[in-house]
Design a protein around this motif. Structure first.
Motif, PDB file in Angstrom:
ATOM      1  N   LEU A 255      60.679 -60.686  55.658  1.00 49.80           N
ATOM      2  CA  LEU A 255      60.796 -59.818  54.486  1.00 49.80           C
ATOM      3  C   LEU A 255      59.503 -59.054  54.243  1.00 49.80           C
ATOM      4  O   LEU A 255      58.409 -59.555  54.510  1.00 49.80           O
ATOM      5  N   SER A 256      59.642 -57.844  53.715  1.00 49.38           N
ATOM      6  CA  SER A 256      58.499 -57.077  53.216  1.00 49.38           C
ATOM      7  C   SER A 256      58.838 -56.607  51.814  1.00 49.38           C
ATOM      8  O   SER A 256      59.963 -56.165  51.558  1.00 49.38           O
ATOM      9  N   LYS A 257      57.886 -56.727  50.904  1.00 51.72           N
ATOM     10  CA  LYS A 257      58.115 -56.318  49.520  1.00 51.72           C
ATOM     11  C   LYS A 257      57.167 -55.181  49.150  1.00 51.72           C
ATOM     12  O   LYS A 257      55.993 -55.203  49.498  1.00 51.72           O
ATOM     13  N   LEU A 258      57.725 -54.204  48.443  1.00 47.96           N
ATOM     14  CA  LEU A 258      56.965 -53.045  47.999  1.00 47.96           C
ATOM     15  C   LEU A 258      56.909 -53.037  46.475  1.00 47.96           C
ATOM     16  O   LEU A 258      57.889 -53.429  45.814  1.00 47.96           O
ATOM     17  N   LEU A 259      55.787 -52.591  45.917  1.00 42.42           N
ATOM     18  CA  LEU A 259      55.696 -52.458  44.471  1.00 42.42           C
ATOM     19  C   LEU A 259      55.316 -51.026  44.113  1.00 42.42           C
ATOM     20  O   LEU A 259      54.346 -50.475  44.631  1.00 42.42           O
ATOM     21  N   VAL A 260      56.118 -50.415  43.232  1.00 43.24           N
ATOM     22  CA  VAL A 260      55.861 -49.049  42.783  1.00 43.24           C
ATOM     23  C   VAL A 260      55.715 -49.025  41.266  1.00 43.24           C
ATOM     24  O   VAL A 260      56.313 -49.835  40.562  1.00 43.24           O
ATOM     25  N   HIS A 261      54.868 -48.128  40.778  1.00 48.03           N
ATOM     26  CA  HIS A 261      54.847 -47.804  39.348  1.00 48.03           C
ATOM     27  C   HIS A 261      54.134 -46.479  39.152  1.00 48.03           C
ATOM     28  O   HIS A 261      53.446 -45.984  40.046  1.00 48.03           O
ATOM     29  N   ASP A 262      54.348 -45.881  37.987  1.00 51.79           N
ATOM     30  CA  ASP A 262      53.759 -44.574  37.699  1.00 51.79           C
ATOM     31  C   ASP A 262      52.237 -44.642  37.725  1.00 51.79           C
ATOM     32  O   ASP A 262      51.643 -45.714  37.576  1.00 51.79           O
ATOM     33  N   THR A 263      51.611 -43.487  37.880  1.00 50.27           N
ATOM     34  CA  THR A 263      50.144 -43.424  37.952  1.00 50.27           C
ATOM     35  C   THR A 263      49.545 -43.586  36.556  1.00 50.27           C
ATOM     36  O   THR A 263      49.016 -42.640  35.967  1.00 50.27           O
ATOM     37  N   SER A 264      49.658 -44.784  36.030  1.00 50.14           N
ATOM     38  CA  SER A 264      49.125 -45.105  34.702  1.00 50.14           C
ATOM     39  C   SER A 264      48.584 -46.529  34.719  1.00 50.14           C
ATOM     40  O   SER A 264      49.282 -47.472  35.100  1.00 50.14           O
ATOM     41  N   MET A 265      47.330 -46.676  34.287  1.00 47.60           N
ATOM     42  CA  MET A 265      46.731 -48.012  34.235  1.00 47.60           C
ATOM     43  C   MET A 265      47.311 -48.850  33.098  1.00 47.60           C
ATOM     44  O   MET A 265      47.088 -50.059  33.033  1.00 47.60           O
ATOM     45  N   THR A 266      48.066 -48.214  32.204  1.00 52.12           N
ATOM     46  CA  THR A 266      48.700 -48.958  31.118  1.00 52.12           C
ATOM     47  C   THR A 266      49.600 -50.059  31.662  1.00 52.12           C
ATOM     48  O   THR A 266      49.690 -51.143  31.090  1.00 52.12           O
ATOM     49  N   ILE A 267      50.240 -49.791  32.807  1.00 51.42           N
ATOM     50  CA  ILE A 267      51.211 -50.752  33.349  1.00 51.42           C
ATOM     51  C   ILE A 267      50.540 -52.051  33.798  1.00 51.42           C
ATOM     52  O   ILE A 267      50.928 -53.139  33.344  1.00 51.42           O
ATOM     53  N   PRO A 268      49.513 -52.020  34.667  1.00 47.89           N
ATOM     54  CA  PRO A 268      48.860 -53.299  35.008  1.00 47.89           C
ATOM     55  C   PRO A 268      48.145 -53.944  33.824  1.00 47.89           C
ATOM     56  O   PRO A 268      48.124 -55.181  33.709  1.00 47.89           O
ATOM     57  N   ILE A 269      47.569 -53.140  32.926  1.00 46.27           N
ATOM     58  CA  ILE A 269      46.890 -53.706  31.753  1.00 46.27           C
ATOM     59  C   ILE A 269      47.894 -54.425  30.857  1.00 46.27           C
ATOM     60  O   ILE A 269      47.668 -55.563  30.430  1.00 46.27           O
ATOM     61  N   PHE A 270      49.013 -53.775  30.577  1.00 49.07           N
ATOM     62  CA  PHE A 270      50.077 -54.368  29.757  1.00 49.07           C
ATOM     63  C   PHE A 270      50.554 -55.684  30.367  1.00 49.07           C
ATOM     64  O   PHE A 270      50.686 -56.700  29.679  1.00 49.07           O
ATOM     65  N   ASN A 271      50.803 -55.664  31.669  1.00 51.20           N
ATOM     66  CA  ASN A 271      51.325 -56.857  32.327  1.00 51.20           C
ATOM     67  C   ASN A 271      50.299 -57.969  32.458  1.00 51.20           C
ATOM     68  O   ASN A 271      50.662 -59.141  32.587  1.00 51.20           O
ATOM     69  N   SER A 272      49.008 -57.618  32.409  1.00 47.12           N
ATOM     70  CA  SER A 272      47.984 -58.662  32.483  1.00 47.12           C
ATOM     71  C   SER A 272      47.907 -59.454  31.180  1.00 47.12           C
ATOM     72  O   SER A 272      47.639 -60.656  31.198  1.00 47.12           O
ATOM     73  N   ILE A 273      48.170 -58.784  30.061  1.00 39.65           N
ATOM     74  CA  ILE A 273      48.069 -59.496  28.776  1.00 39.65           C
ATOM     75  C   ILE A 273      49.396 -60.135  28.367  1.00 39.65           C
ATOM     76  O   ILE A 273      49.436 -61.080  27.594  1.00 39.65           O
ATOM     77  N   TYR A 274      50.483 -59.625  28.934  1.00 36.33           N
ATOM     78  CA  TYR A 274      51.804 -60.196  28.627  1.00 36.33           C
ATOM     79  C   TYR A 274      52.403 -60.915  29.840  1.00 36.33           C
ATOM     80  O   TYR A 274      53.606 -61.069  29.946  1.00 36.33           O
ATOM     81  N   PHE A 275      51.551 -61.354  30.773  1.00 37.48           N
ATOM     82  CA  PHE A 275      52.047 -61.933  32.023  1.00 37.48           C
ATOM     83  C   PHE A 275      52.905 -63.174  31.804  1.00 37.48           C
ATOM     84  O   PHE A 275      53.773 -63.500  32.617  1.00 37.48           O
ATOM     85  N   ASP A 276      52.683 -63.894  30.700  1.00 42.67           N
ATOM     86  CA  ASP A 276      53.414 -65.134  30.451  1.00 42.67           C
ATOM     87  C   ASP A 276      54.483 -64.968  29.374  1.00 42.67           C
ATOM     88  O   ASP A 276      54.925 -65.939  28.762  1.00 42.67           O
ATOM     89  N   THR A 277      54.907 -63.717  29.121  1.00 40.34           N
ATOM     90  CA  THR A 277      55.941 -63.452  28.115  1.00 40.34           C
ATOM     91  C   THR A 277      57.007 -62.533  28.723  1.00 40.34           C
ATOM     92  O   THR A 277      56.887 -62.080  29.857  1.00 40.34           O
ATOM     93  N   ASP A 278      58.040 -62.250  27.937  1.00 45.21           N
ATOM     94  CA  ASP A 278      59.078 -61.323  28.388  1.00 45.21           C
ATOM     95  C   ASP A 278      58.990 -59.997  27.622  1.00 45.21           C
ATOM     96  O   ASP A 278      59.977 -59.293  27.441  1.00 45.21           O
ATOM     97  N   LYS A 279      57.795 -59.660  27.161  1.00 48.16           N
ATOM     98  CA  LYS A 279      57.566 -58.412  26.425  1.00 48.16           C
ATOM     99  C   LYS A 279      57.935 -57.209  27.290  1.00 48.16           C
ATOM    100  O   LYS A 279      57.618 -57.156  28.476  1.00 48.16           O
ATOM    101  N   LYS A 280      58.604 -56.233  26.692  1.00 44.88           N
ATOM    102  CA  LYS A 280      59.060 -55.064  27.436  1.00 44.88           C
ATOM    103  C   LYS A 280      58.142 -53.864  27.206  1.00 44.88           C
ATOM    104  O   LYS A 280      57.601 -53.674  26.123  1.00 44.88           O
ATOM    105  N   LEU A 281      57.990 -53.063  28.255  1.00 44.46           N
ATOM    106  CA  LEU A 281      57.192 -51.835  28.187  1.00 44.46           C
ATOM    107  C   LEU A 281      58.093 -50.652  28.504  1.00 44.46           C
ATOM    108  O   LEU A 281      58.781 -50.639  29.528  1.00 44.46           O
ATOM    109  N   LYS A 282      58.099 -49.654  27.632  1.00 43.90           N
ATOM    110  CA  LYS A 282      58.872 -48.441  27.901  1.00 43.90           C
ATOM    111  C   LYS A 282      58.212 -47.674  29.035  1.00 43.90           C
ATOM    112  O   LYS A 282      57.028 -47.390  28.990  1.00 43.90           O
ATOM    113  N   SER A 283      58.995 -47.337  30.045  1.00 44.69           N
ATOM    114  CA  SER A 283      58.445 -46.606  31.184  1.00 44.69           C
ATOM    115  C   SER A 283      59.476 -45.606  31.702  1.00 44.69           C
ATOM    116  O   SER A 283      60.644 -45.618  31.293  1.00 44.69           O
ATOM    117  N   LYS A 284      59.024 -44.757  32.597  1.00 52.69           N
ATOM    118  CA  LYS A 284      59.900 -43.720  33.148  1.00 52.69           C
ATOM    119  C   LYS A 284      60.935 -44.334  34.088  1.00 52.69           C
ATOM    120  O   LYS A 284      60.776 -45.446  34.579  1.00 52.69           O
TER     121      LYS A 284
END
Length: 388
Positions: A255-284
């Motif tokens: 298997l090979s896995k790919l990860l994509v997201h928009d060119t915004s640092m908000t996405i990794p920052i958001f996921n770093s602080i909510y990594f242990d929750t199911d908090k949702k982020l509005k995205s494109k």
């Protein structure tokens, strides 16, 4: 409420994190904010988020902040030795973001580890130059680590605590910067203005130049090697002009896995602080056009010669990484001050990486922060003499 600290809160990463927290203020209590010079923005942040402790390291800015907050309940400190006054090792805070740029970020990163349950690191120099010191303290104080750079966060997300022997290879992507298609004949005439025109990301001057030379990817390869305990042969750079795909991991089960997201640092920052929750982020929505046109290519070593530095690195943690980082810092400053050409950055870095005086450091492991900082200062001075 999650108790948190943000080191470098006035910069882009820190400001983005505060913007995220502002939409969820009732679930967070910010215990500390820090800055170097921008005391006005720091004070404004502290008042808005009801923060009781701030650290401002520039002496003049510290004095001004102290004057402004003379009758305030906010406590103002001038260095990171004061962390012992702010935090209790027996009552760890939940999360710390380390987003101070440059070598200045290494000390606070190491100092906060014992006081926090989770540490998110966005400081390249800390990981590249002091990873063995960080890893030692993470283990000693049982602190959980999350990388924040988009590429490393993507790899971290894909691996999901998989062991080293579960995967074969990791690919990180690079846009190719502003000179991906520029005629090689024109490289000698690249201006500062040209080099600062990144096609996808809005970043500070230094990292934008690193992107143009491809040095930022050299750093990211080194970071990935250290964070995920890899060999350099297991990591490769692929050019991907749209910066939509951030990482590919090829596992040993086919298997090979790919990860994509928009060119915004908000996405990794958001996921770093909510990594242990199911908090949702509005995205494109998924960018189907980008997925249909990934346009992946191998690195062009003639266009981006600095990447060849990777061939001169040791598989073990060493002070040689500090030499490369500090030399690049100095050369980028010289270019931005119009004292050297754009192509000189790569040429001089390659020369330094093969110089006998510096090659010996490939077998010397960093023992402490002072050793790293002293060597960085020496390299900077050495480059000044090379330019005479």
């Amino acid at each position: 409420m999650k108790k948190i600290a943000i080191f470098g809160s006035t910069g882009s990463i820190g400001s983005s994190l505060l913007k995220i927290i502002n939409g969820d203020k009732r679930n967070f209590k910010i215990e500390l904010l820090t800055a170097n010079k921008d005391y006005k923005k720091l004070i404004k942040q502290a008042k808005f988020f009801d923060v009781k402790n701030i650290i401002i390291t520039n002496n003049n800015s510290f004095l001004m902040a102290t004057k402004f907050l003379k009758n305030s309940k906010i406590k103002v400190y001038e260095n990171f030795d004061s962390l012992n006054k702010i935090f209790d090792i027996n009552k760890k805070i939940d999360y710390s973001m380390c987003a101070i740029s440059g070598f200045q970020g290494l000390k606070p990163t190491l100092d906060i580890i014992k006081f926090t349950k989770t540490i998110a690191i966005a400081n390249k120099e800390s990981i590249i130059c002091g990873w063995n010191l960080i890893k030692r303290d993470l283990k000693k104080y049982k602190t959980y680590f999350i990388p924040v750079d988009s590429e490393h966060f993507s790899i971290w997300s894909i691996l999901n605590d998989n062991k080293k022997n579960n995967f074969e290879k990791i690919y990180i992507t690079a846009s190719g910067g502003p000179f991906r298609k520029l005629s090689l004949k024109k490289f000698q005439d690249i201006s500062i203005k040209d080099a600062l025109k990144h096609p996808n990301w809005s970043m500070g001057k230094k990292i934008t130049i690193d992107s143009a030379t491809m040095m930022n990817k050299v750093f990211e390869i080194i970071e990935a090697k250290k964070i995920f305990d890899l060999n350099y042969s297991q990591i490769e750079i692929l050019i991907h002009p749209k910066s939509y795909l951030h990482a590919i991991v090829k596992f040993n089960n086919g298997l090979s896995k790919l990860l994509v997201h928009d060119t915004s640092m908000t996405i990794p920052i958001f996921n770093s602080i909510y990594f242990d929750t199911d908090k949702k982020l509005k995205s494109k929505d998924i960018d189907i056009e980008a997925l249909n046109n990934l346009n992946l290519k191998k690195i062009d070593y003639i266009r981006f010669p600095v990447v060849k530095i990777l061939n001169n690195l040791s598989e073990k943690d060493s002070l040689f990484e500090t030499i490369i980082v500090s030399a690049n810092d100095k050369l980028v400053k010289l270019f931005l001050n119009n004292r050297i050409k754009f192509t000189d950055i790569s040429n001089i870095l390659l020369k330094i990486s093969t110089t006998a005086e510096f090659k010996k450091f490939r077998s010397i492991k960093p023992k402490n922060i002072e050793e790293i900082n002293n060597l960085a200062d020496y390299v900077s001075l050495k480059i000044d003499t090379m330019r005479v």
